[in-house]
Design a protein around this motif. Sequence first.
Motif, PDB file in Angstrom:
ATOM      1  N   LEU A   1       3.021  70.831 -26.500  1.00  0.00           N
ATOM      2  CA  LEU A   1       1.841  70.021 -26.774  1.00  0.00           C
ATOM      3  C   LEU A   1       1.587  70.011 -28.269  1.00  0.00           C
ATOM      4  N   GLY A   2       1.124  68.866 -28.743  1.00  0.00           N
ATOM      5  CA  GLY A   2       0.801  68.717 -30.150  1.00  0.00           C
ATOM      6  C   GLY A   2      -0.621  68.227 -30.312  1.00  0.00           C
TER       7      GLY A   2
ATOM      8  N   VAL B   1       5.546  66.573 -25.630  1.00  0.00           N
ATOM      9  CA  VAL B   1       6.998  66.409 -25.652  1.00  0.00           C
ATOM     10  C   VAL B   1       7.555  67.217 -24.490  1.00  0.00           C
ATOM     11  N   GLU B   2       8.340  66.566 -23.639  1.00  0.00           N
ATOM     12  CA  GLU B   2       8.932  67.225 -22.477  1.00  0.00           C
ATOM     13  C   GLU B   2      10.441  67.118 -22.524  1.00  0.00           C
ATOM     14  N   HIS B   3      11.111  68.188 -22.132  1.00  0.00           N
ATOM     15  CA  HIS B   3      12.563  68.156 -21.973  1.00  0.00           C
ATOM     16  C   HIS B   3      12.829  67.684 -20.553  1.00  0.00           C
ATOM     17  N   ILE B   4      13.526  66.557 -20.400  1.00  0.00           N
ATOM     18  CA  ILE B   4      13.821  65.996 -19.083  1.00  0.00           C
ATOM     19  C   ILE B   4      15.310  65.628 -19.015  1.00  0.00           C
TER      20      ILE B   4
ATOM     21  N   GLN C   1      14.576  62.551 -33.983  1.00  0.00           N
ATOM     22  CA  GLN C   1      13.885  61.368 -33.475  1.00  0.00           C
ATOM     23  C   GLN C   1      12.458  61.709 -33.058  1.00  0.00           C
ATOM     24  N   VAL C   2      12.264  62.892 -32.463  1.00  0.00           N
ATOM     25  CA  VAL C   2      10.915  63.327 -32.072  1.00  0.00           C
ATOM     26  C   VAL C   2      10.039  63.443 -33.315  1.00  0.00           C
ATOM     27  N   ALA C   3      10.608  63.933 -34.411  1.00  0.00           N
ATOM     28  CA  ALA C   3       9.861  64.130 -35.657  1.00  0.00           C
ATOM     29  C   ALA C   3       9.322  62.823 -36.225  1.00  0.00           C
TER      30      ALA C   3
ATOM     31  N   SER D   1       6.277  71.050 -36.449  1.00  0.00           N
ATOM     32  CA  SER D   1       5.672  72.348 -36.747  1.00  0.00           C
ATOM     33  C   SER D   1       4.342  72.542 -36.034  1.00  0.00           C
ATOM     34  N   GLU D   2       3.752  71.473 -35.529  1.00  0.00           N
ATOM     35  CA  GLU D   2       2.470  71.566 -34.839  1.00  0.00           C
ATOM     36  C   GLU D   2       2.611  71.675 -33.323  1.00  0.00           C
ATOM     37  N   LEU D   3       3.835  71.582 -32.807  1.00  0.00           N
ATOM     38  CA  LEU D   3       4.037  71.667 -31.361  1.00  0.00           C
ATOM     39  C   LEU D   3       3.920  73.106 -30.885  1.00  0.00           C
TER      40      LEU D   3
END
Length: 75
Positions: free
Chosen positions: A5-6, A12-15, A44-46, A52-54
């Motif tokens: 969570l951010g 962001v989930e790993h699926i 890409q997520v960045a 750093s906030e996740l």
Amino acid sequence: MVCWLGPDGMEVEHIILNGRPCLRVCHWVRGTRYLVAYCWHPRQVAQHVDLSELVEVVDLGQVRARRRSRDHARS
């Protein structure tokens, strides 16, 4: 499944998508989750959230179940 969570409702989930590991980025707004992107690499997520906030969300039920099965296997 791993989830981070951010700030401002970012998630962001790993699926697994089409048989491949993927990172799904969503934004929660007033109880509704909106898909932002499917990402194949953390770079890409960045583009959508500051990594750093996740903060990782830990499912304590799964942790306890793994610990019990591990302890049971040792007995």
